[in-house]
Scaffold this motif. Structure first.
Motif, PDB file in Angstrom:
ATOM      1  N   GLU A  27      36.774  45.473  40.495  1.00 37.82           N
ATOM      2  CA  GLU A  27      38.100  46.086  40.531  1.00 37.82           C
ATOM      3  C   GLU A  27      38.555  46.300  41.975  1.00 37.82           C
ATOM      4  O   GLU A  27      39.693  45.999  42.329  1.00 37.82           O
ATOM      5  CB  GLU A  27      38.061  47.413  39.772  1.00 37.82           C
ATOM      6  N   GLU A  30      39.625  43.054  43.714  1.00 40.04           N
ATOM      7  CA  GLU A  30      40.944  42.570  43.313  1.00 40.04           C
ATOM      8  C   GLU A  30      42.051  43.469  43.852  1.00 40.04           C
ATOM      9  O   GLU A  30      43.107  42.985  44.264  1.00 40.04           O
ATOM     10  CB  GLU A  30      41.014  42.442  41.796  1.00 40.04           C
ATOM     11  N   GLY A  35      42.820  39.390  45.191  1.00 37.52           N
ATOM     12  CA  GLY A  35      43.071  38.738  43.915  1.00 37.52           C
ATOM     13  C   GLY A  35      41.793  38.351  43.214  1.00 37.52           C
ATOM     14  O   GLY A  35      40.705  38.783  43.576  1.00 37.52           O
ATOM     15  N   VAL A  36      41.948  37.516  42.224  1.00 36.07           N
ATOM     16  CA  VAL A  36      40.775  37.002  41.535  1.00 36.07           C
ATOM     17  C   VAL A  36      40.108  36.030  42.496  1.00 36.07           C
ATOM     18  O   VAL A  36      40.751  35.129  43.019  1.00 36.07           O
ATOM     19  CB  VAL A  36      41.167  36.293  40.223  1.00 36.07           C
ATOM     20  N   ARG A  63      33.265  38.778  34.296  1.00 37.75           N
ATOM     21  CA  ARG A  63      34.293  39.812  34.480  1.00 37.75           C
ATOM     22  C   ARG A  63      34.724  40.384  33.133  1.00 37.75           C
ATOM     23  O   ARG A  63      34.839  41.591  32.962  1.00 37.75           O
ATOM     24  CB  ARG A  63      35.486  39.209  35.226  1.00 37.75           C
TER      25      ARG A  63
END
Length: 176
Positions: A27, A30, A35-36, A63
Motif C-alpha cells: 500500500e 503505491e 503506482g503498481v 497483491r
C-alpha cells in the motif's frame, strides 16, 4: 515443489502481523506515487543473492491474496487449464452450458473443435467476460444520466443493481 500435483486449495488468513506488514508495504509503495510496480519485486531465499524476480502477473496475484487476507477473507486458488470445456466456461461465466453453446455458435466467443467437443481458450473467455461487463457498466452509466446527486447512496446502489440485472436479462434473452 516441482512435480507436485496442482489442486484447488483454500488459504485462511492468519491472525498475525505479517500479512498486515506485507499489505502496508504494498500500500505504501503505491501511495508513494510509484503506482503498481513493474515486475521489480523479488522472492528471496535465506542466503544472500538467493532471489528471483516476480513477474507482474504473479505480483498481481500476491497483491490480491494479501488484500483479501488483510480483510479477514479466505482465499482459494484453483489451477485452471488454458483450454476449457463448455461446462467449465459456463461455470466461470456463471451461466448455463446451453447458453455458452449459443454464444459459441453465434460467434461471440471463439472456440476450436476437438472431434465433437468444443474447446474454448481461457484468454478468449476472459476477454468476452470483460467485454460483457464493460457493456453492462455502460448501460448502468446510461441509467444514471441526469442524476441530481441528492439521492442517498443506498437508493443509487439499488437502482444500479436493478439496472445490471436488467442488462443481464436482456443479454440472456439475446443469447437464447
Amino acid at each position: 515443489m516441482a512435480g507436485a500435483a496442482l489442486k484447488q486449495e483454500t488459504y485462511l488468513p492468519e491472525a498475525d502481523a505479517q500479512v498486515a506488514q506485507i499489505y502496508d508495504f504494498l500500500e505504501a509503495h503505491e501511495k508513494a506515487g510509484r503506482g503498481v510496480p513493474s515486475p521489480r519485486y523479488f522472492l528471496a531465499g535465506a542466503t544472500p543473492g538467493d532471489q528471483v524476480e516476480l513477474p507482474a502477473e504473479i505480483y498481481r496475484a500476491v497483491r490480491q491474496v494479501v488484500e483479501a487476507m488483510q480483510q479477514g477473507l479466505a482465499v482459494t486458488v484453483v489451477p485452471q487449464t488454458q483450454t476449457l470445456t463448455t461446462q467449465q466456461a459456463a461455470d466461470l461465466l456463471g451461466i448455463t452450458r446451453p447458453t455458452v453453446i449459443k454464444l459459441l455458435d453465434s460467434g461471440k466467443i471463439p472456440f476450436e473443435r476437438s472431434g465433437t467437443h468444443r474447446r474454448i481458450l481461457l484468454r478468449n473467455l476472459l476477454d468476452y467476460r470483460q467485454q460483457r461487463r464493460a457493456e453492462q457498466y455502460a448501460a448502468i452509466d446510461a441509467t444514471g444520466a441526469g442524476r441530481d446527486g441528492e439521492e442517498d447512496l443506498e437508493t443509487t446502489l439499488q437502482e444500479l443493481r436493478e439496472a445490471r440485472r436488467a442488462v443481464a436479462a436482456r443479454r440472456r434473452g439475446a443469447a437464447e
